[in-house]
Scaffold this motif. Structure first.
Motif, PDB file in Angstrom:
ATOM      1  N   ASN A   1      19.980  -1.037   1.906  1.00 46.90           N
ATOM      2  CA  ASN A   1      19.431  -2.338   2.312  1.00 46.90           C
ATOM      3  C   ASN A   1      17.940  -2.294   2.655  1.00 46.90           C
ATOM      4  O   ASN A   1      17.505  -2.931   3.605  1.00 46.90           O
ATOM      5  CB  ASN A   1      20.190  -2.923   3.515  1.00 46.90           C
ATOM      6  N   LEU A   2      17.166  -1.546   1.881  1.00 42.65           N
ATOM      7  CA  LEU A   2      15.710  -1.595   2.087  1.00 42.65           C
ATOM      8  C   LEU A   2      15.178  -2.896   1.463  1.00 42.65           C
ATOM      9  O   LEU A   2      15.769  -3.426   0.532  1.00 42.65           O
ATOM     10  CB  LEU A   2      15.032  -0.390   1.415  1.00 42.65           C
ATOM     11  N   PHE A   3      14.069  -3.397   2.010  1.00 41.23           N
ATOM     12  CA  PHE A   3      13.474  -4.602   1.432  1.00 41.23           C
ATOM     13  C   PHE A   3      12.711  -4.202   0.167  1.00 41.23           C
ATOM     14  O   PHE A   3      11.737  -3.448   0.256  1.00 41.23           O
ATOM     15  CB  PHE A   3      12.526  -5.272   2.427  1.00 41.23           C
ATOM     16  N   PRO A   4      13.141  -4.709  -0.993  1.00 42.78           N
ATOM     17  CA  PRO A   4      12.546  -4.232  -2.252  1.00 42.78           C
ATOM     18  C   PRO A   4      11.072  -4.606  -2.425  1.00 42.78           C
ATOM     19  O   PRO A   4      10.343  -3.905  -3.119  1.00 42.78           O
ATOM     20  CB  PRO A   4      13.402  -4.910  -3.332  1.00 42.78           C
ATOM     21  N   HIS A   5      10.650  -5.701  -1.807  1.00 40.14           N
ATOM     22  CA  HIS A   5       9.269  -6.144  -2.019  1.00 40.14           C
ATOM     23  C   HIS A   5       8.313  -5.618  -0.961  1.00 40.14           C
ATOM     24  O   HIS A   5       7.170  -6.049  -0.867  1.00 40.14           O
ATOM     25  CB  HIS A   5       9.207  -7.674  -2.080  1.00 40.14           C
ATOM     26  N   LYS A   6       8.806  -4.723  -0.123  1.00 38.68           N
ATOM     27  CA  LYS A   6       7.938  -4.109   0.875  1.00 38.68           C
ATOM     28  C   LYS A   6       7.825  -2.615   0.583  1.00 38.68           C
ATOM     29  O   LYS A   6       8.779  -2.005   0.101  1.00 38.68           O
ATOM     30  CB  LYS A   6       8.503  -4.328   2.279  1.00 38.68           C
ATOM     31  N   THR A   7       6.676  -2.058   0.913  1.00 38.42           N
ATOM     32  CA  THR A   7       6.509  -0.620   0.710  1.00 38.42           C
ATOM     33  C   THR A   7       7.376   0.125   1.733  1.00 38.42           C
ATOM     34  O   THR A   7       7.913  -0.475   2.671  1.00 38.42           O
ATOM     35  CB  THR A   7       5.047  -0.183   0.924  1.00 38.42           C
ATOM     36  N   ILE A   8       7.460   1.429   1.540  1.00 35.06           N
ATOM     37  CA  ILE A   8       8.271   2.244   2.440  1.00 35.06           C
ATOM     38  C   ILE A   8       7.772   2.112   3.882  1.00 35.06           C
ATOM     39  O   ILE A   8       8.550   1.886   4.806  1.00 35.06           O
ATOM     40  CB  ILE A   8       8.244   3.722   1.974  1.00 35.06           C
ATOM     41  N   ILE A   9       6.473   2.216   4.055  1.00 37.17           N
ATOM     42  CA  ILE A   9       5.973   2.152   5.444  1.00 37.17           C
ATOM     43  C   ILE A   9       6.162   0.752   6.020  1.00 37.17           C
ATOM     44  O   ILE A   9       6.485   0.602   7.206  1.00 37.17           O
ATOM     45  CB  ILE A   9       4.514   2.662   5.563  1.00 37.17           C
ATOM     46  N   GLU A  10       6.044  -0.272   5.187  1.00 39.42           N
ATOM     47  CA  GLU A  10       6.305  -1.639   5.674  1.00 39.42           C
ATOM     48  C   GLU A  10       7.772  -1.799   6.082  1.00 39.42           C
ATOM     49  O   GLU A  10       8.086  -2.435   7.088  1.00 39.42           O
ATOM     50  CB  GLU A  10       5.943  -2.677   4.603  1.00 39.42           C
ATOM     51  N   ASN A  11       8.657  -1.216   5.273  1.00 41.00           N
ATOM     52  CA  ASN A  11      10.085  -1.258   5.625  1.00 41.00           C
ATOM     53  C   ASN A  11      10.329  -0.646   7.002  1.00 41.00           C
ATOM     54  O   ASN A  11      11.131  -1.149   7.778  1.00 41.00           O
ATOM     55  CB  ASN A  11      10.907  -0.485   4.583  1.00 41.00           C
ATOM     56  N   ILE A  12       9.641   0.452   7.278  1.00 39.97           N
ATOM     57  CA  ILE A  12       9.900   1.174   8.526  1.00 39.97           C
ATOM     58  C   ILE A  12       9.230   0.506   9.732  1.00 39.97           C
ATOM     59  O   ILE A  12       9.767   0.529  10.834  1.00 39.97           O
ATOM     60  CB  ILE A  12       9.450   2.656   8.393  1.00 39.97           C
ATOM     61  N   THR A  13       8.078  -0.120   9.501  1.00 35.26           N
ATOM     62  CA  THR A  13       7.342  -0.668  10.650  1.00 35.26           C
ATOM     63  C   THR A  13       7.742  -2.110  10.993  1.00 35.26           C
ATOM     64  O   THR A  13       7.410  -2.598  12.075  1.00 35.26           O
ATOM     65  CB  THR A  13       5.810  -0.651  10.384  1.00 35.26           C
ATOM     66  N   LEU A  14       8.465  -2.742  10.087  1.00 38.30           N
ATOM     67  CA  LEU A  14       8.783  -4.166  10.265  1.00 38.30           C
ATOM     68  C   LEU A  14       9.463  -4.468  11.604  1.00 38.30           C
ATOM     69  O   LEU A  14       8.980  -5.293  12.387  1.00 38.30           O
ATOM     70  CB  LEU A  14       9.687  -4.610   9.101  1.00 38.30           C
ATOM     71  N   ALA A  15      10.582  -3.792  11.859  1.00 39.06           N
ATOM     72  CA  ALA A  15      11.352  -4.125  13.068  1.00 39.06           C
ATOM     73  C   ALA A  15      10.594  -3.772  14.355  1.00 39.06           C
ATOM     74  O   ALA A  15      10.529  -4.598  15.265  1.00 39.06           O
ATOM     75  CB  ALA A  15      12.715  -3.461  13.030  1.00 39.06           C
ATOM     76  N   PRO A  16       9.990  -2.581  14.451  1.00 39.99           N
ATOM     77  CA  PRO A  16       9.260  -2.278  15.693  1.00 39.99           C
ATOM     78  C   PRO A  16       8.135  -3.272  15.970  1.00 39.99           C
ATOM     79  O   PRO A  16       7.885  -3.623  17.127  1.00 39.99           O
ATOM     80  CB  PRO A  16       8.697  -0.870  15.456  1.00 39.99           C
ATOM     81  N   ILE A  17       7.467  -3.746  14.914  1.00 42.22           N
ATOM     82  CA  ILE A  17       6.385  -4.715  15.116  1.00 42.22           C
ATOM     83  C   ILE A  17       6.967  -6.082  15.474  1.00 42.22           C
ATOM     84  O   ILE A  17       6.557  -6.710  16.461  1.00 42.22           O
ATOM     85  CB  ILE A  17       5.472  -4.810  13.867  1.00 42.22           C
ATOM     86  N   ASN A  18       7.956  -6.524  14.691  1.00 38.81           N
ATOM     87  CA  ASN A  18       8.507  -7.867  14.928  1.00 38.81           C
ATOM     88  C   ASN A  18       9.175  -8.025  16.284  1.00 38.81           C
ATOM     89  O   ASN A  18       9.143  -9.094  16.874  1.00 38.81           O
ATOM     90  CB  ASN A  18       9.508  -8.247  13.835  1.00 38.81           C
ATOM     91  N   THR A  19       9.804  -6.948  16.757  1.00 42.93           N
ATOM     92  CA  THR A  19      10.458  -7.054  18.059  1.00 42.93           C
ATOM     93  C   THR A  19       9.463  -6.848  19.200  1.00 42.93           C
ATOM     94  O   THR A  19       9.808  -7.007  20.363  1.00 42.93           O
ATOM     95  CB  THR A  19      11.573  -6.001  18.216  1.00 42.93           C
TER      96      THR A  19
END
Ligand code: ADP
Ligand code: MG
Length: 240
Positions: free
Chosen positions: A87-105
């Motif tokens: 369930n990785l986000f296909p349109h985001k890079t690997i680092i974007e996938n990993i940083t999304l939740a920590p930033i958004n929360t």
């Protein structure tokens, strides 16, 4: 760390978890085994409240998380989960996938999140993959990214639901090895797996589930070398 008391869960009339009680201690690696359809995934999902339960209680560090007023987002931050399908986000890079939740929360700013993500990618042996898209990774690499993504939230417990079941055989080892490293570092883990070698080698305790019940639990030595219940013996004779 987690205490499950007489947990019951049904889908319609079908009782999927019949009365599950157990404890997961701090730093423990608990492996859950059992036939398909026995309720293993449902059990894991109940632990971070991806499922509403019907009866019973679950405590996390003595706080009842099955209470209606509990902050579910905060709870899920503490309890990371890795699924069979990444369930990785296909349109985001690997680092974007990993940083999304920590930033958004809001638990990290962008800079901290990127630093954490790069450290985790290093640990996963994927430093050079930070700026590529998921499609260019192998299944084993994707699953290691999914683990890094869960770890980026700094969880206290990690739940793994058949994390290696969708992988080609040659990629299973690299993911198990990351999981082993986590276990060695003292992470509290609940792992649903068919990898009996991993269970024997890494787990502190094994739960055997069938038909929504924990039929037997014990040390890996007890369960694999000296199972008491006939159902455990039958299951093991098929998978070992
Ligand atoms: P396992 O992970 O051990 O294979 P599951 O927890 O996925 O077992 O499923 C246990 C039982 O619950 C199965 O009979 C399954 O069909 C049923 N089940 C699981 N999820 C749902 C759902 N969302 N709706 C209805 N039935 C479900
Ligand atoms: Mg399952």
């Amino acid at each position: 760390m987690i205490r499950v008391e007489k947990l019951k869960k049904s889908y319609g009339k079908k009782e999927v978890l019949k009365e599950v009680s157990t404890v997961i201690n701090d730093g423990e690696v608990v492996v859950v085994i059992g036939p398909s359809g026995s309720g293993k995934s449902t059990f894991l999902r109940c632990l971070n409240r991806l499922e509403e339960i019907n009866e019973g209680k679950i405590f996390y560090n003595d706080i009842e998380i099955t209470d209606k007023d509990v902050d579910i987002d905060k709870l899920r931050q503490k309890i990371g989960m890795v699924f069979q399908h990444f369930n990785l986000f296909p349109h985001k890079t690997i680092i974007e996938n990993i940083t999304l939740a920590p930033i958004n929360t809001g638990i990290m700013n962008k800079e901290e999140a990127q630093k954490t993500a790069l450290e985790l990618l290093g640990k996963m042996g994927l430093s050079e993959k930070a700026d590529v898209y998921p499609a260019s990774l192998s299944g084993g690499q994707k699953q290691r990214v999914a683990i890094a993504r869960a770890l980026a939230m700094k969880p206290e417990v990690m739940l793994f639901d058949e994390a290696t079941s969708a992988l080609d055989p040659e990629m299973v080892g690299e993911v198990l090895s990351v999981m082993k490293d986590l276990a060695k570092e003292g992470m509290t883990m609940v792992v649903v797996t068919h990898e009996m070698g991993f269970a024997k080698e890494v787990s502190d305790r094994v739960l055997f589930m069938e038909e929504g019940i924990i039929y037997e639990e014990g040390s890996p030595e007890d369960i694999f070398s000296n199972p008491k219940e006939i159902r455990t013996k039958e299951f093991l004779s098929k998978v070992l």
